[in-house]
Motif scaffolding. Structure first.
Motif: not given
Length: 143
Positions: A54-56, A58-59, A78, A80, A85, A89-90, A101, A103
């Motif tokens: 999930v985006p978190t 990846y962060n 990757c 997501s 996202m 960040l992506l 990445v 999605e």
């Protein structure tokens, strides 16, 4: 070789990190909980090629990269999901790790993926992609 760091009771993990690799004869590296340090260690040790999160997640990976970019060198894709996202960040993650990445969107009631960014052509950053085969999506109410 897929790193499974998502909760296995969730349909995202079941589909992307468990069922898909099993169906295709892949290897699954099971992590009992998400930890950036453990993800990097497992990726390097097992030469993992796919990570789903999930985006978190990846962060957290991006924020803890000090000296770890090489540990992610074998990751080719990757994935997501679970939330949108942020495009910043992506792009930052892709640049830091030199990996794409992609999605998608899904829901448990649909078992679960309904659309995904194409892997064989350019994608629109911040998009959930296109309908997968034999699935039609419809926006009923924009609010």
């Amino acid at each position: 070789c897929v790193i499974a760091a998502l909760p296995m009771f969730h349909v995202f993990c079941l589909t992307v990190a468990l069922n898909a690799p099993l169906l295709n004869g892949g290897t699954i590296i099971i992590l009992p909980q998400f930890s950036p340090k453990e993800v990097f260690r497992a990726a390097k040790e097992h030469q993992a090629t796919v990570f789903a999160g999930v985006p978190t997640m990846y962060n957290y990976l991006l924020q803890s990269v000090k000296g770890n970019q090489a540990d992610f060198a074998d990751i080719r894709l990757c994935i997501s999901g679970g939330a949108a996202m942020p495009v910043a960040l992506l792009k930052s993650f892709e640049q830091a790790f030199n990996v794409r990445v992609s999605e998608g969107y899904g829901l448990s009631e649909a078992s679960p993926v309904t659309c995904f960014n194409p892997l064989d052509r350019p994608r629109k950053a911040g998009s959930i992609g296109r309908n997968i085969v034999n699935v039609e999506n419809k926006v009923v109410d924009e609010f």
